[in-house]
Every structure is written in C-alpha cells, then in structure tokens.
Scaffold this motif. Structure first.
Motif, PDB file in Angstrom:
ATOM      1  N   ALA A  35       0.993  -1.282  -0.109  1.00 39.29           N
ATOM      2  CA  ALA A  35      -0.024  -0.107   0.161  1.00 39.29           C
ATOM      3  C   ALA A  35       0.934   0.909  -0.102  1.00 39.29           C
ATOM      4  CB  ALA A  35      -0.911  -0.130   1.267  1.00 39.29           C
ATOM      5  N   ARG A  36       1.925   1.245   0.720  1.00 42.03           N
ATOM      6  CA  ARG A  36       2.849   2.518   0.701  1.00 42.03           C
ATOM      7  C   ARG A  36       3.596   2.753  -0.285  1.00 42.03           C
ATOM      8  NH1 ARG A  36       1.367   6.308   4.816  1.00 42.03           N
ATOM      9  NH2 ARG A  36       1.030   5.194   6.548  1.00 42.03           N
ATOM     10  N   LEU A  37       3.970   1.487  -1.071  1.00 40.78           N
ATOM     11  CA  LEU A  37       4.404   1.759  -2.379  1.00 40.78           C
ATOM     12  C   LEU A  37       3.703   2.259  -3.557  1.00 40.78           C
ATOM     13  CD1 LEU A  37       6.522  -1.681  -2.599  1.00 40.78           C
ATOM     14  CD2 LEU A  37       7.670   0.462  -2.472  1.00 40.78           C
ATOM     15  N   SER A  38       2.357   2.522  -3.304  1.00 42.87           N
ATOM     16  CA  SER A  38       1.464   3.003  -4.174  1.00 42.87           C
ATOM     17  C   SER A  38       1.452   4.516  -4.241  1.00 42.87           C
ATOM     18  CB  SER A  38       0.004   2.450  -4.354  1.00 42.87           C
ATOM     19  OG  SER A  38      -0.543   2.889  -2.824  1.00 42.87           O
ATOM     20  N   GLU A  44      12.941   7.395  -2.643  1.00 45.54           N
ATOM     21  CA  GLU A  44      13.748   6.116  -3.065  1.00 45.54           C
ATOM     22  C   GLU A  44      14.195   5.234  -1.879  1.00 45.54           C
ATOM     23  OE1 GLU A  44      17.508   4.890  -5.647  1.00 45.54           O
ATOM     24  OE2 GLU A  44      17.063   6.989  -5.509  1.00 45.54           O
ATOM     25  N   GLU A  45      14.410   5.959  -0.747  1.00 46.09           N
ATOM     26  CA  GLU A  45      14.928   5.389   0.445  1.00 46.09           C
ATOM     27  C   GLU A  45      13.686   4.456   1.171  1.00 46.09           C
ATOM     28  OE1 GLU A  45      16.481   6.339   5.067  1.00 46.09           O
ATOM     29  OE2 GLU A  45      15.813   7.939   3.808  1.00 46.09           O
ATOM     30  N   HIS A  46      12.700   5.098   1.140  1.00 44.92           N
ATOM     31  CA  HIS A  46      11.491   4.369   1.735  1.00 44.92           C
ATOM     32  C   HIS A  46      10.845   3.074   0.741  1.00 44.92           C
ATOM     33  CE1 HIS A  46      10.273   7.782   4.541  1.00 44.92           C
ATOM     34  NE2 HIS A  46      11.383   7.065   4.903  1.00 44.92           N
ATOM     35  N   SER A  47      11.105   3.425  -0.552  1.00 42.90           N
ATOM     36  CA  SER A  47      10.659   2.250  -1.339  1.00 42.90           C
ATOM     37  C   SER A  47      11.651   1.203  -1.249  1.00 42.90           C
ATOM     38  CB  SER A  47      10.938   3.021  -2.964  1.00 42.90           C
ATOM     39  OG  SER A  47      10.463   1.876  -3.905  1.00 42.90           O
ATOM     40  N   ILE A  48      12.750   1.286  -1.147  1.00 46.08           N
ATOM     41  CA  ILE A  48      13.743   0.036  -1.098  1.00 46.08           C
ATOM     42  C   ILE A  48      13.527  -0.653   0.193  1.00 46.08           C
ATOM     43  CG2 ILE A  48      16.342  -0.253  -0.529  1.00 46.08           C
ATOM     44  CD1 ILE A  48      17.099   2.102  -2.334  1.00 46.08           C
ATOM     45  N   LYS A  49      13.424   0.282   1.337  1.00 47.13           N
ATOM     46  CA  LYS A  49      12.823  -0.504   2.624  1.00 47.13           C
ATOM     47  C   LYS A  49      11.588  -1.323   2.452  1.00 47.13           C
ATOM     48  CE  LYS A  49      15.373   2.766   5.526  1.00 47.13           C
ATOM     49  NZ  LYS A  49      15.339   4.049   6.503  1.00 47.13           N
ATOM     50  N   TRP A 179      -4.486   6.647  -1.156  1.00 47.38           N
ATOM     51  CA  TRP A 179      -3.396   5.925  -1.029  1.00 47.38           C
ATOM     52  C   TRP A 179      -2.147   6.818  -1.810  1.00 47.38           C
ATOM     53  CZ3 TRP A 179      -2.701   2.890   2.790  1.00 47.38           C
ATOM     54  CH2 TRP A 179      -4.090   1.874   3.177  1.00 47.38           C
ATOM     55  N   VAL A 180      -2.642   6.923  -3.011  1.00 54.62           N
ATOM     56  CA  VAL A 180      -1.477   7.846  -4.106  1.00 54.62           C
ATOM     57  C   VAL A 180      -1.250   9.060  -3.437  1.00 54.62           C
ATOM     58  CG1 VAL A 180      -1.372   8.716  -6.254  1.00 54.62           C
ATOM     59  CG2 VAL A 180      -3.068   6.776  -5.952  1.00 54.62           C
ATOM     60  N   ASN A 181      -1.784   9.586  -2.481  1.00 52.19           N
ATOM     61  CA  ASN A 181      -1.573  10.969  -1.909  1.00 52.19           C
ATOM     62  C   ASN A 181      -0.839  10.849  -0.425  1.00 52.19           C
ATOM     63  OD1 ASN A 181      -2.568  12.309  -4.178  1.00 52.19           O
ATOM     64  ND2 ASN A 181      -4.499  12.165  -3.522  1.00 52.19           N
ATOM     65  N   LEU A 182      -0.737   9.565  -0.127  1.00 47.39           N
ATOM     66  CA  LEU A 182      -0.038   9.409   1.237  1.00 47.39           C
ATOM     67  C   LEU A 182       1.320   9.966   1.232  1.00 47.39           C
ATOM     68  CD1 LEU A 182      -1.115   5.955   2.272  1.00 47.39           C
ATOM     69  CD2 LEU A 182      -2.241   7.821   3.286  1.00 47.39           C
ATOM     70  N   PRO A 183       1.824  10.528   2.404  1.00 49.31           N
ATOM     71  CA  PRO A 183       3.163  10.876   2.389  1.00 49.31           C
ATOM     72  C   PRO A 183       4.109   9.701   2.441  1.00 49.31           C
ATOM     73  CG  PRO A 183       1.983  11.269   4.582  1.00 49.31           C
ATOM     74  CD  PRO A 183       0.871  10.944   3.664  1.00 49.31           C
ATOM     75  N   SER A 184       5.549   9.864   2.137  1.00 46.76           N
ATOM     76  CA  SER A 184       6.196   8.891   1.965  1.00 46.76           C
ATOM     77  C   SER A 184       6.514   8.341   3.707  1.00 46.76           C
ATOM     78  CB  SER A 184       7.612   9.244   1.445  1.00 46.76           C
ATOM     79  OG  SER A 184       8.437   8.354   1.339  1.00 46.76           O
ATOM     80  N   VAL A 185       6.429   6.996   3.748  1.00 43.48           N
ATOM     81  CA  VAL A 185       6.552   6.862   5.068  1.00 43.48           C
ATOM     82  C   VAL A 185       7.355   5.185   5.129  1.00 43.48           C
ATOM     83  CG1 VAL A 185       5.719   5.665   7.279  1.00 43.48           C
ATOM     84  CG2 VAL A 185       4.381   7.845   6.255  1.00 43.48           C
ATOM     85  N   GLY A 186       8.439   5.105   5.799  1.00 42.70           N
ATOM     86  CA  GLY A 186       9.222   3.611   5.876  1.00 42.70           C
ATOM     87  C   GLY A 186       8.593   2.806   6.647  1.00 42.70           C
ATOM     88  N   PRO A 187       8.815   1.730   6.664  1.00 41.90           N
ATOM     89  CA  PRO A 187       8.172   0.448   7.439  1.00 41.90           C
ATOM     90  C   PRO A 187       8.771   0.573   8.770  1.00 41.90           C
ATOM     91  CG  PRO A 187       9.860  -0.336   6.086  1.00 41.90           C
ATOM     92  CD  PRO A 187       9.808   1.045   5.558  1.00 41.90           C
ATOM     93  N   LYS A 188       7.886  -0.151   9.593  1.00 40.40           N
ATOM     94  CA  LYS A 188       8.639  -0.583  11.016  1.00 40.40           C
ATOM     95  C   LYS A 188       8.646  -1.774  11.033  1.00 40.40           C
ATOM     96  CE  LYS A 188       6.169   3.747  12.840  1.00 40.40           C
ATOM     97  NZ  LYS A 188       5.087   4.298  13.738  1.00 40.40           N
ATOM     98  N   TYR A 189       9.571  -2.419  11.839  1.00 48.97           N
ATOM     99  CA  TYR A 189       9.620  -3.829  12.225  1.00 48.97           C
ATOM    100  C   TYR A 189       9.261  -4.329  13.448  1.00 48.97           C
ATOM    101  CZ  TYR A 189      11.990  -3.476   7.684  1.00 48.97           C
ATOM    102  OH  TYR A 189      12.356  -3.349   6.453  1.00 48.97           O
ATOM    103  N   VAL A 208      15.736  -5.511  10.578  1.00 53.45           N
ATOM    104  CA  VAL A 208      16.377  -5.854   9.398  1.00 53.45           C
ATOM    105  C   VAL A 208      17.678  -4.696   9.363  1.00 53.45           C
ATOM    106  CG1 VAL A 208      16.302  -5.631   7.149  1.00 53.45           C
ATOM    107  CG2 VAL A 208      14.505  -6.764   8.407  1.00 53.45           C
ATOM    108  N   SER A 209      18.712  -5.262   8.991  1.00 55.14           N
ATOM    109  CA  SER A 209      19.933  -4.230   8.489  1.00 55.14           C
ATOM    110  C   SER A 209      19.468  -3.732   7.084  1.00 55.14           C
ATOM    111  CB  SER A 209      21.109  -5.197   8.516  1.00 55.14           C
ATOM    112  OG  SER A 209      22.115  -4.217   7.920  1.00 55.14           O
ATOM    113  N   LEU A 210      19.160  -2.514   7.039  1.00 55.14           N
ATOM    114  CA  LEU A 210      18.608  -1.830   5.666  1.00 55.14           C
ATOM    115  C   LEU A 210      19.912  -1.619   5.014  1.00 55.14           C
ATOM    116  CD1 LEU A 210      15.654   0.258   7.057  1.00 55.14           C
ATOM    117  CD2 LEU A 210      15.601  -2.088   5.923  1.00 55.14           C
ATOM    118  N   ASN A 211      20.798  -1.716   5.373  1.00 52.70           N
ATOM    119  CA  ASN A 211      22.194  -1.494   4.589  1.00 52.70           C
ATOM    120  C   ASN A 211      22.678  -2.922   3.751  1.00 52.70           C
ATOM    121  OD1 ASN A 211      22.823   0.908   5.254  1.00 52.70           O
ATOM    122  ND2 ASN A 211      23.693   0.609   7.123  1.00 52.70           N
TER     123      ASN A 211
END
Length: 226
Positions: A35-38, A44-49, A179-189, A208-211
């Motif tokens: 959902a967040r990827l939409s 780019e950082e959040h997309s990768i995560k 969903w399209v207009n949501l601000p960019s947010v990274g995942p929580k683990y 997760v080691s995101l590096n």
C-alpha cells in the motif's frame, strides 16, 4: 487456525463471488508495504525499505481471512482485502502502522471515530476485534485460496451482506485515491498494532539491517505479528 476442509488448492473447482470471505496465507506487514509503495510521493529510500520487507516476508505470513474484492472471468479472486485482529492492539496509537481510517470494522466489534461497520452472513463469531484493511491487494492465480471456515462450524461459509459489500466498495474506492496521496513513510519492524504490554517487551521483534538487507531476529518470548 481455520478449518481448510478437504479442498485441494491445485484444482479449480472452487469459485468465489465478490464479498466472500476466503482464507489465504499472507503477511499483513507486506500488504502494508505494498500500500505504501502505491504512494506517488514515496522516496527512493522508503521504497527500498518497503521492497526489502516484502522480500523478507514473501514466504512468510499466516493463514488469515480476506474479503474477495474482485474476481476474474473464471471467478477466481483477483483482488482481496486482508483481514486481521491486529493482536487486539490500539490501532490509533503513534507506533501503529495502521490507523482507524485505514480499516473497516467487522460486527459485532464496535466502531469508533467514524469507522464503518460491516456485517457478514452469518454473523462473524468470536469476541476478538476483526478489521478489514482497505487496500485492494492484487493476487496471482497461483495463490492457494479456500473458503474461510471455523473449526466448530467446518461446513459454514462466510460472506459480507450485499449492503455491507456496497459500503465497503465505496470505502475502498474513496481510500484508493488517498493511497496515492499518502506521504512517504518507511516500514516499522515491530508490531503493527501494539497490544498493551507487548510493546513493552513481551514479543518477538524482527529487525532488518537496511544497509545489507540481512534479517536478524531478537527473541523475547512471543511471535512476530505478520
């Protein structure tokens, strides 16, 4: 755990209608990431995560109910709305990835803060809150899907009432634009919904080691809510 019955998921004998409650193995956290990827504004950082979390949980998850939202010409589910109890936690707290506006509530759970309540035929049993995540998740034809059944009533199938499905359809249509207009947010683990006491430490927390993309787990005394 649902009673899956004698259905062989390799056959095509089972068909579905919109509003049926199906059973599938899926991760709710991965669904949140999709959902967040939409979001059109995702960085780019959040997309990768989020892609990393989806990959991490691609073969994980648990059997859970889902609303059949759309079907193909063979009456196989093509989009579903994932359901969950969210561990009975507070979905409107700061640490939750899911907010009240992201879900519809399945009766007899009491709605709050303007949430919509939908009903099933027959009435959904049990006393645990049950929520429907309003993101329409596309699924492939190779996904093993059966009807959701409870152990004490293995022959009983569940579906949304026609009126409730119309309500849900309007909610999803409206929220899909959001969903399209949501601000960019990274995942929580940690936990999606932090039940009282669990967030303080009585859980298995996945990190997760995101590096490097290498998952590690820090065991406490529970299970990850996936």
């Amino acid at each position: 755990m649902p009673e899956l019955g004698a259905h062989d998921p390799t056959t095509t004998s089972v068909t579905f209608r919109e509003g049926d409650i199906c059973c599938m193995k899926i991760s709710l956290q991965a669904t949140i990431s999709r959902a967040r990827l939409s979001s059109a504004s995702i960085t780019e950082e959040h997309s990768i995560k989020h892609e990393q979390r989806i990959a991490l949980l691609s073969n994980d998850g648990k059997y859970r109910p889902a609303v059949v939202y759309r079907v193909d010409k063979q009456f196989r589910p093509s989009q579903v709305l994932v359901m969950g109890t969210l561990s009975g936690g507070n979905i409107d707290c700061e640490d939750s990835e899911i907010k009240d506006k992201d879900v519809a509530v399945v009766a007899p759970t009491l709605a709050k803060n303007g949430q919509a309540t939908v009903e099933t035929q027959p009435a959904w049993p049990g006393d645990k809150p049950q929520y429907i995540y309003l993101f329409p998740l596309p699924i492939g034809t190779n996904q093993d899907i059966v009807y959701w059944r409870f152990n004490n009533t293995p022959q009983q199938k569940y579906k949304l009432t026609p009126g409730s499905f119309r309500v849900l359809d309007k909610l999803v249509a409206a929220w899909t634009r959001n969903w399209v207009n949501l601000p960019s947010v990274g995942p929580k683990y940690g936990f999606i919904a932090n039940a009282i006491g669990r967030f303080a430490g009585s859980a298995l927390s996945a990190t997760v080691s995101l590096n490097t993309g290498n998952p590690t787990q820090r065991k406490r005394d529970g299970k990850v809510n996936k």
